[in-house]
Design a protein around this motif. Structure first.
Motif, PDB file in Angstrom:
ATOM      1  N   TYR A  32       0.820  -1.218  -0.132  1.00  0.00           N
ATOM      2  CA  TYR A  32      -0.079   0.119   0.218  1.00  0.00           C
ATOM      3  C   TYR A  32       0.595   1.423   0.052  1.00  0.00           C
ATOM      4  O   TYR A  32       0.373   2.506  -1.064  1.00  0.00           O
ATOM      5  CB  TYR A  32      -0.546  -0.502   1.050  1.00  0.00           C
ATOM      6  N   ILE A  33       1.713   0.787   1.155  1.00  0.00           N
ATOM      7  CA  ILE A  33       2.958   2.360   0.941  1.00  0.00           C
ATOM      8  C   ILE A  33       3.540   3.112  -0.416  1.00  0.00           C
ATOM      9  O   ILE A  33       3.485   4.451  -1.156  1.00  0.00           O
ATOM     10  CB  ILE A  33       4.108   2.518   2.278  1.00  0.00           C
ATOM     11  N   THR A  34       4.340   1.398  -1.016  1.00  0.00           N
ATOM     12  CA  THR A  34       4.566   1.702  -2.485  1.00  0.00           C
ATOM     13  C   THR A  34       3.590   2.084  -3.154  1.00  0.00           C
ATOM     14  O   THR A  34       3.353   3.455  -3.860  1.00  0.00           O
ATOM     15  CB  THR A  34       5.700   0.157  -3.045  1.00  0.00           C
ATOM     16  N   ARG A  35       2.484   1.585  -3.620  1.00  0.00           N
ATOM     17  CA  ARG A  35       1.464   2.959  -4.098  1.00  0.00           C
ATOM     18  C   ARG A  35       1.036   4.290  -4.190  1.00  0.00           C
ATOM     19  O   ARG A  35       1.372   4.327  -4.634  1.00  0.00           O
ATOM     20  CB  ARG A  35      -0.168   1.539  -4.291  1.00  0.00           C
ATOM     21  N   ILE A  36       0.979   4.085  -2.956  1.00  0.00           N
ATOM     22  CA  ILE A  36       0.982   5.744  -2.529  1.00  0.00           C
ATOM     23  C   ILE A  36       1.765   6.527  -3.033  1.00  0.00           C
ATOM     24  O   ILE A  36       2.108   7.850  -3.970  1.00  0.00           O
ATOM     25  CB  ILE A  36       0.931   5.764  -0.464  1.00  0.00           C
ATOM     26  N   LEU A  37       3.274   6.302  -2.434  1.00  0.00           N
ATOM     27  CA  LEU A  37       4.154   6.860  -3.730  1.00  0.00           C
ATOM     28  C   LEU A  37       4.134   6.933  -4.694  1.00  0.00           C
ATOM     29  O   LEU A  37       4.321   8.088  -5.941  1.00  0.00           O
ATOM     30  CB  LEU A  37       5.715   6.174  -3.256  1.00  0.00           C
ATOM     31  N   GLY A  38       4.016   5.418  -5.355  1.00  0.00           N
ATOM     32  CA  GLY A  38       3.554   6.409  -7.198  1.00  0.00           C
ATOM     33  C   GLY A  38       2.859   6.960  -7.348  1.00  0.00           C
ATOM     34  O   GLY A  38       2.880   7.899  -8.709  1.00  0.00           O
ATOM     35  N   LEU A  39       1.253   7.174  -6.589  1.00  0.00           N
ATOM     36  CA  LEU A  39       0.416   8.253  -6.712  1.00  0.00           C
ATOM     37  C   LEU A  39       1.145   9.690  -6.858  1.00  0.00           C
ATOM     38  O   LEU A  39       0.581  10.667  -7.177  1.00  0.00           O
ATOM     39  CB  LEU A  39      -0.891   7.730  -6.290  1.00  0.00           C
ATOM     40  N   SER A  40       2.019   9.840  -5.709  1.00  0.00           N
ATOM     41  CA  SER A  40       2.740  11.168  -5.433  1.00  0.00           C
ATOM     42  C   SER A  40       3.650  11.432  -5.866  1.00  0.00           C
ATOM     43  O   SER A  40       3.371  12.521  -6.405  1.00  0.00           O
ATOM     44  CB  SER A  40       3.393  10.694  -3.816  1.00  0.00           C
ATOM     45  N   PHE A  41       4.226  10.417  -7.239  1.00  0.00           N
ATOM     46  CA  PHE A  41       5.151  10.784  -8.002  1.00  0.00           C
ATOM     47  C   PHE A  41       4.241  11.510  -8.980  1.00  0.00           C
ATOM     48  O   PHE A  41       4.118  12.452 -10.453  1.00  0.00           O
ATOM     49  CB  PHE A  41       5.605   9.938  -8.563  1.00  0.00           C
ATOM     50  N   ILE A  42       2.736  10.721  -9.400  1.00  0.00           N
ATOM     51  CA  ILE A  42       2.044  11.532 -10.622  1.00  0.00           C
ATOM     52  C   ILE A  42       1.322  12.851 -10.290  1.00  0.00           C
ATOM     53  O   ILE A  42       1.542  13.478 -10.787  1.00  0.00           O
ATOM     54  CB  ILE A  42       0.814  10.601 -10.996  1.00  0.00           C
ATOM     55  N   GLY A  43       1.210  12.844  -8.978  1.00  0.00           N
ATOM     56  CA  GLY A  43       0.398  14.064  -8.395  1.00  0.00           C
ATOM     57  C   GLY A  43       1.530  15.104  -8.754  1.00  0.00           C
ATOM     58  O   GLY A  43       1.613  16.137  -8.911  1.00  0.00           O
ATOM     59  N   ILE A  44       2.256  14.896  -8.148  1.00  0.00           N
ATOM     60  CA  ILE A  44       3.732  15.965  -8.002  1.00  0.00           C
ATOM     61  C   ILE A  44       4.111  15.633  -9.297  1.00  0.00           C
ATOM     62  O   ILE A  44       3.711  17.020  -9.734  1.00  0.00           O
ATOM     63  CB  ILE A  44       4.818  15.526  -7.572  1.00  0.00           C
ATOM     64  N   GLY A  45       4.149  15.253 -10.159  1.00  0.00           N
ATOM     65  CA  GLY A  45       4.163  15.609 -11.983  1.00  0.00           C
ATOM     66  C   GLY A  45       3.064  16.784 -12.452  1.00  0.00           C
ATOM     67  O   GLY A  45       3.155  17.358 -12.923  1.00  0.00           O
ATOM     68  N   THR A  46       2.540  15.961 -11.670  1.00  0.00           N
ATOM     69  CA  THR A  46       0.970  16.437 -12.736  1.00  0.00           C
ATOM     70  C   THR A  46       0.690  17.884 -12.042  1.00  0.00           C
ATOM     71  O   THR A  46       0.309  19.249 -12.983  1.00  0.00           O
ATOM     72  CB  THR A  46      -0.405  16.148 -12.383  1.00  0.00           C
ATOM     73  N   CYS A  47       0.594  18.176 -10.842  1.00  0.00           N
ATOM     74  CA  CYS A  47       0.471  19.482 -10.465  1.00  0.00           C
ATOM     75  C   CYS A  47       2.173  20.483 -10.869  1.00  0.00           C
ATOM     76  O   CYS A  47       1.808  22.073 -10.838  1.00  0.00           O
ATOM     77  CB  CYS A  47       0.747  19.584  -9.095  1.00  0.00           C
TER      78      CYS A  47
END
Length: 129
Positions: free
Chosen positions: A59-74
């Motif tokens: 779960y934590i690793t998935r959140i990490l991946g989604l965080s990178f997507i969010g940072i890149g998008t923002c």
């Protein structure tokens, strides 16, 4: 030459600044695409592992991946907005340098905070097993 006619040097300087703004935006696009691609790759790997092993410990690793997507998008949104502002600023007749906050610094801090959370999450998860 009248005062209303812009000088060639001034116009060429504005063109160089506009070209520099374009190169900066292209660099941001490459950086953001890398962040989004990395985050998407991490998320796909975690999703595949969860399907194969029915394990929720990723779960934590998935959140990490989604965080990178969010940072890149923002970051790409902010880079495009900053680029547009810079072009408008260059167009003004009384163009002057204005100090402002750095988008690169904001993205660097975001990645740093995400990295700290990932590190702490992995350490807590590995010490609990």
């Amino acid at each position: 030459m009248s005062n209303n006619t812009p000088s060639t040097n001034t116009e060429l300087a504005k063109e160089r600044n506009r070209a520099a703004a374009e190169r900066t935006l292209m660099a941001w696009i490459r950086t953001c695409l890398s962040l989004i691609s990395f985050g998407f790759g991490v998320d796909r790997i975690v999703t595949t592992l969860q399907k194969d092993y029915m394990d929720d410990s990723l779960y934590i690793t998935r959140i990490l991946g989604l965080s990178f997507i969010g940072i890149g998008t923002c970051a790409i949104f902010l880079a495009a907005f900053e680029h547009r502002q810079e072009l408008r600023h260059i167009q003004h007749e009384n163009y002057r340098y204005k100090s402002r906050s750095s988008l690169a610094f904001v993205v660097a801090i975001s990645i740093f905070v995400t990295g700290i959370f990932a590190f702490v999450g992995i350490v807590i998860k590995s010490s609990g097993s």
